[in-house]
Design a protein around this motif. Structure first.
Motif, PDB file in Angstrom:
ATOM      1  N   ALA A   4       0.731  -1.068   0.085  1.00 16.64           N
ATOM      2  CA  ALA A   4      -0.241   0.267  -0.027  1.00 16.64           C
ATOM      3  C   ALA A   4       0.838   1.199   0.116  1.00 16.64           C
ATOM      4  O   ALA A   4       0.610   2.349  -0.526  1.00 16.64           O
ATOM      5  CB  ALA A   4      -0.816  -0.078   1.213  1.00 16.64           C
ATOM      6  N   LEU A   5       2.013   1.257   0.744  1.00 19.40           N
ATOM      7  CA  LEU A   5       2.775   2.236   0.573  1.00 19.40           C
ATOM      8  C   LEU A   5       3.685   2.689  -0.451  1.00 19.40           C
ATOM      9  O   LEU A   5       3.930   3.694  -0.999  1.00 19.40           O
ATOM     10  CB  LEU A   5       3.820   2.149   1.956  1.00 19.40           C
ATOM     11  N   MET A   6       3.987   1.516  -1.273  1.00 14.68           N
ATOM     12  CA  MET A   6       4.635   1.383  -2.262  1.00 14.68           C
ATOM     13  C   MET A   6       3.971   2.128  -3.498  1.00 14.68           C
ATOM     14  O   MET A   6       4.480   2.790  -4.318  1.00 14.68           O
ATOM     15  CB  MET A   6       5.295   0.105  -2.664  1.00 14.68           C
ATOM     16  N   VAL A   7       2.603   1.745  -3.551  1.00 14.79           N
ATOM     17  CA  VAL A   7       1.764   2.359  -4.546  1.00 14.79           C
ATOM     18  C   VAL A   7       1.525   3.781  -4.449  1.00 14.79           C
ATOM     19  O   VAL A   7       1.037   4.528  -5.484  1.00 14.79           O
ATOM     20  CB  VAL A   7       0.532   1.450  -4.730  1.00 14.79           C
ATOM     21  N   LEU A   8       1.512   4.378  -3.308  1.00 15.03           N
ATOM     22  CA  LEU A   8       1.182   5.733  -3.193  1.00 15.03           C
ATOM     23  C   LEU A   8       2.328   6.510  -3.843  1.00 15.03           C
ATOM     24  O   LEU A   8       3.379   6.306  -3.785  1.00 15.03           O
ATOM     25  CB  LEU A   8       1.408   6.080  -1.660  1.00 15.03           C
ATOM     26  N   PRO A   9       1.617   7.453  -4.648  1.00 19.27           N
ATOM     27  CA  PRO A   9       2.952   8.077  -5.365  1.00 19.27           C
ATOM     28  C   PRO A   9       3.516   9.321  -4.392  1.00 19.27           C
ATOM     29  O   PRO A   9       2.919   9.555  -3.539  1.00 19.27           O
ATOM     30  CB  PRO A   9       1.751   8.891  -6.284  1.00 19.27           C
ATOM     31  N   ALA A  10       4.618   9.718  -4.525  1.00 24.06           N
ATOM     32  CA  ALA A  10       5.496  10.523  -3.799  1.00 24.06           C
ATOM     33  C   ALA A  10       4.680  11.859  -3.803  1.00 24.06           C
ATOM     34  O   ALA A  10       4.626  12.523  -2.574  1.00 24.06           O
ATOM     35  CB  ALA A  10       6.851  10.726  -4.335  1.00 24.06           C
ATOM     36  N   GLU A  11       4.070  12.236  -4.817  1.00 24.63           N
ATOM     37  CA  GLU A  11       3.571  13.756  -4.822  1.00 24.63           C
ATOM     38  C   GLU A  11       2.491  13.553  -3.631  1.00 24.63           C
ATOM     39  O   GLU A  11       1.943  14.712  -3.145  1.00 24.63           O
ATOM     40  CB  GLU A  11       3.296  14.291  -6.040  1.00 24.63           C
ATOM     41  N   THR A  51      -5.488  15.187   5.583  1.00 21.15           N
ATOM     42  CA  THR A  51      -6.148  13.761   5.894  1.00 21.15           C
ATOM     43  C   THR A  51      -5.426  12.554   5.083  1.00 21.15           C
ATOM     44  O   THR A  51      -5.096  11.517   5.740  1.00 21.15           O
ATOM     45  CB  THR A  51      -7.639  13.785   5.045  1.00 21.15           C
ATOM     46  N   THR A  52      -4.893  12.854   4.126  1.00 19.87           N
ATOM     47  CA  THR A  52      -4.219  12.053   3.003  1.00 19.87           C
ATOM     48  C   THR A  52      -2.861  11.734   3.827  1.00 19.87           C
ATOM     49  O   THR A  52      -2.262  10.581   3.693  1.00 19.87           O
ATOM     50  CB  THR A  52      -3.886  12.500   1.782  1.00 19.87           C
TER      51      THR A  52
END
Length: 193
Positions: free
Chosen positions: A83-90, A98-99
């Motif tokens: 889940a953390l890997m698929v989150l884009p850096a931006e 909240t995000t």
């Protein structure tokens, strides 16, 4: 009758009684003492072996009792990592509060799960750059790489974990193919140093 007497005298009937040799009571007691001493020593040795074996079994049970639970927890930890890997850096940098809080919560949860697994003896298996070991690694694919010794782990697809000296889950890896053998690679490294 003289002949009869003479023949009886020639063959006198001698009653021979079986004489049992007298056993020295001291020797008998010493032999019995030695036998009992041997039995006691053997019993003590058996009890000591039983005690050590029981201690080993109790230690193994303590160490490996959570193996099934830990294996299941690794799946949850992997899901958090993915889940953390698929989150884009931006999204981490420019996302709303909240995000950012959600991302921080997921990271914190993953770190806590890793810490708890380590606390209970679950450790990651070192794989990248190591020689392929079928007891710790599961080869998923081969990578043609003439710069690395053949049989070297070049990519880790999924981390492996062990508890004590037992593998909970082997590391899923990509292995180098086409390079020098490990012996040749070790010689090349030695010469360059």
């Amino acid at each position: 009758m003289s002949d009869e007497n003479a023949s009886q005298d020639d063959n006198p009937e001698i009653e021979i009684e079986a004489v049992e040799p007298e056993i020295d009571p001291t020797l008998a007691l010493r032999a019995e003492n030695a036998e009992l001493k041997d039995r006691v020593l053997r019993t003590v040795a058996e009890m000591e072996n039983l005690r050590k074996r029981t201690e080993r079994e109790v230690a193994d049970t303590r160490s490996y009792a959570i193996a099934g639970f830990a294996r299941d927890m690794l799946s949850a930890t992997d899901a958090l990592s993915r889940a953390l890997m698929v989150l884009p850096a931006e999204a981490r940098e420019t996302g709303d509060a909240t995000t950012k809080s959600l991302i921080d919560g997921i990271e914190m949860t993953e770190r806590e799960m890793q810490r708890l697994l380590a606390k209970h003896g679950v450790k990651p298996i070192e794989a990248e750059g190591q020689k392929f070991d079928p007891h710790k690694h599961q080869a998923m694919f081969e990578v043609p790489d003439p710069t690395r010794p053949e049989g070297t782990v070049v990519q880790v697809v999924q981390a492996g974990f062990a508890i004590g000296d037992r593998v909970l889950r082997p590391a899923m890896v990509g292995v180098a193919k086409g390079g020098p053998s490990h012996a040749e690679g070790a010689e090349a490294i030695d010469k360059s140093v």
